[in-house]
Design a protein around this motif. Structure first.
Motif, PDB file in Angstrom:
ATOM      1  N   ARG A  95     -12.320 -46.342  44.869  1.00  0.00           N
ATOM      2  CA  ARG A  95     -11.117 -45.534  44.663  1.00  0.00           C
ATOM      3  C   ARG A  95     -10.903 -44.614  45.860  1.00  0.00           C
ATOM      4  O   ARG A  95     -11.781 -44.459  46.704  1.00  0.00           O
ATOM      5  CB  ARG A  95     -11.274 -44.679  43.414  1.00  0.00           C
ATOM      6  CG  ARG A  95     -11.581 -45.466  42.162  1.00  0.00           C
ATOM      7  CD  ARG A  95     -10.756 -45.009  40.997  1.00  0.00           C
ATOM      8  NE  ARG A  95     -11.103 -45.670  39.751  1.00  0.00           N
ATOM      9  CZ  ARG A  95     -10.790 -46.916  39.456  1.00  0.00           C
ATOM     10  NH1 ARG A  95     -10.178 -47.652  40.311  1.00  0.00           N
ATOM     11  NH2 ARG A  95     -11.119 -47.417  38.281  1.00  0.00           N
ATOM     12  N   ARG A  96      -9.744 -43.996  45.875  1.00  0.00           N
ATOM     13  CA  ARG A  96      -9.404 -43.046  46.921  1.00  0.00           C
ATOM     14  C   ARG A  96     -10.385 -41.875  46.867  1.00  0.00           C
ATOM     15  O   ARG A  96     -10.672 -41.341  45.801  1.00  0.00           O
ATOM     16  CB  ARG A  96      -7.978 -42.555  46.713  1.00  0.00           C
ATOM     17  CG  ARG A  96      -7.422 -41.813  47.879  1.00  0.00           C
ATOM     18  CD  ARG A  96      -5.960 -41.619  47.666  1.00  0.00           C
ATOM     19  NE  ARG A  96      -5.716 -40.182  47.598  1.00  0.00           N
ATOM     20  CZ  ARG A  96      -4.588 -39.638  47.273  1.00  0.00           C
ATOM     21  NH1 ARG A  96      -3.575 -40.391  46.910  1.00  0.00           N
ATOM     22  NH2 ARG A  96      -4.446 -38.349  47.275  1.00  0.00           N
ATOM     23  N   GLY A  97     -10.902 -41.481  48.016  1.00  0.00           N
ATOM     24  CA  GLY A  97     -11.838 -40.375  48.087  1.00  0.00           C
ATOM     25  C   GLY A  97     -13.290 -40.812  48.161  1.00  0.00           C
ATOM     26  O   GLY A  97     -14.161 -39.996  48.439  1.00  0.00           O
ATOM     27  N   ASP A  98     -13.585 -42.085  47.939  1.00  0.00           N
ATOM     28  CA  ASP A  98     -14.963 -42.579  48.035  1.00  0.00           C
ATOM     29  C   ASP A  98     -15.382 -42.666  49.500  1.00  0.00           C
ATOM     30  O   ASP A  98     -14.588 -42.988  50.374  1.00  0.00           O
ATOM     31  CB  ASP A  98     -15.096 -43.963  47.400  1.00  0.00           C
ATOM     32  CG  ASP A  98     -14.959 -43.944  45.905  1.00  0.00           C
ATOM     33  OD1 ASP A  98     -14.981 -42.848  45.324  1.00  0.00           O
ATOM     34  OD2 ASP A  98     -14.811 -45.024  45.316  1.00  0.00           O
ATOM     35  N   GLN A  99     -16.639 -42.388  49.756  1.00  0.00           N
ATOM     36  CA  GLN A  99     -17.190 -42.531  51.098  1.00  0.00           C
ATOM     37  C   GLN A  99     -17.855 -43.892  51.178  1.00  0.00           C
ATOM     38  O   GLN A  99     -18.677 -44.236  50.318  1.00  0.00           O
ATOM     39  CB  GLN A  99     -18.188 -41.425  51.385  1.00  0.00           C
ATOM     40  CG  GLN A  99     -18.643 -41.382  52.815  1.00  0.00           C
ATOM     41  CD  GLN A  99     -19.565 -40.203  53.082  1.00  0.00           C
ATOM     42  OE1 GLN A  99     -19.938 -39.479  52.173  1.00  0.00           O
ATOM     43  NE2 GLN A  99     -19.938 -40.027  54.323  1.00  0.00           N
ATOM     44  N   VAL A 100     -17.518 -44.675  52.216  1.00  0.00           N
ATOM     45  CA  VAL A 100     -18.031 -46.038  52.334  1.00  0.00           C
ATOM     46  C   VAL A 100     -18.669 -46.245  53.706  1.00  0.00           C
ATOM     47  O   VAL A 100     -18.302 -45.598  54.678  1.00  0.00           O
ATOM     48  CB  VAL A 100     -16.912 -47.091  52.124  1.00  0.00           C
ATOM     49  CG1 VAL A 100     -16.395 -47.060  50.714  1.00  0.00           C
ATOM     50  CG2 VAL A 100     -15.787 -46.916  53.101  1.00  0.00           C
ATOM     51  N   VAL A 101     -19.629 -47.148  53.741  1.00  0.00           N
ATOM     52  CA  VAL A 101     -20.235 -47.581  54.995  1.00  0.00           C
ATOM     53  C   VAL A 101     -19.740 -48.993  55.239  1.00  0.00           C
ATOM     54  O   VAL A 101     -19.908 -49.872  54.396  1.00  0.00           O
ATOM     55  CB  VAL A 101     -21.778 -47.558  54.915  1.00  0.00           C
ATOM     56  CG1 VAL A 101     -22.385 -48.050  56.221  1.00  0.00           C
ATOM     57  CG2 VAL A 101     -22.275 -46.174  54.581  1.00  0.00           C
ATOM     58  N   MET A 102     -19.121 -49.206  56.396  1.00  0.00           N
ATOM     59  CA  MET A 102     -18.563 -50.514  56.713  1.00  0.00           C
ATOM     60  C   MET A 102     -19.619 -51.396  57.371  1.00  0.00           C
ATOM     61  O   MET A 102     -20.673 -50.916  57.774  1.00  0.00           O
ATOM     62  CB  MET A 102     -17.353 -50.330  57.607  1.00  0.00           C
ATOM     63  CG  MET A 102     -16.225 -49.619  56.879  1.00  0.00           C
ATOM     64  SD  MET A 102     -14.965 -49.079  58.013  1.00  0.00           S
ATOM     65  CE  MET A 102     -14.702 -47.428  57.408  1.00  0.00           C
ATOM     66  N   GLY A 103     -19.321 -52.667  57.474  1.00  0.00           N
ATOM     67  CA  GLY A 103     -20.271 -53.634  57.999  1.00  0.00           C
ATOM     68  C   GLY A 103     -20.804 -53.306  59.370  1.00  0.00           C
ATOM     69  O   GLY A 103     -21.949 -53.598  59.685  1.00  0.00           O
TER      70      GLY A 103
END
Length: 117
Positions: free
Chosen positions: A57-65
């Motif tokens: 969802r909007r606001g989540d922190q993600v680590v990309m490939g």
């Protein structure tokens, strides 16, 4: 003479069914072990990953490939999202290339009206 003569012997007839049953008796338990130790846990892990990627969802922190860390600013569609990787730098990312969801963001609050009666 250095070599002795070799004579061919006739083979005794053997049942081919006995050899096939031996292989089958060894092969079936091996498949059961592989299923419970490798295939089943891997399938469960894939389902868990798909569920996590689906619930971004909007606001989540993600680590990309590639190792970039960003904050989701917009969910474009089922396969893409928009993430901010630096102040004012937004990129479009494929969901399938997200390696990890680190921090779940809280739901975005609706702006409150200044003049409420």
């Amino acid at each position: 003479m250095l070599f002795t003569e070799a004579f061919a012997q006739t083979a005794t007839p053997s049942s081919s069914m006995g050899g096939a049953m031996d292989i089958l008796i060894l092969f079936v338990p091996m498949l059961v072990v592989f299923y419970f130790l490798i295939f089943r846990p891997q399938r469960q892990q894939m389902k868990k990953r798909e569920e996590i990627l689906k619930n971004i969802r909007r606001g989540d922190q993600v680590v990309m490939g590639g190792g970039l860390i960003g904050k989701v600013t917009k969910v474009v569609d089922d396969s893409e999202l928009e993430a901010e990787i630096a102040d004012g730098v937004k990129v479009r990312v494929l969901r399938s290339l997200i390696a990890e969801v680190r921090v779940k963001g809280e739901p975005v609050k609706e702006p409150q009206a200044a003049n409420k009666p």
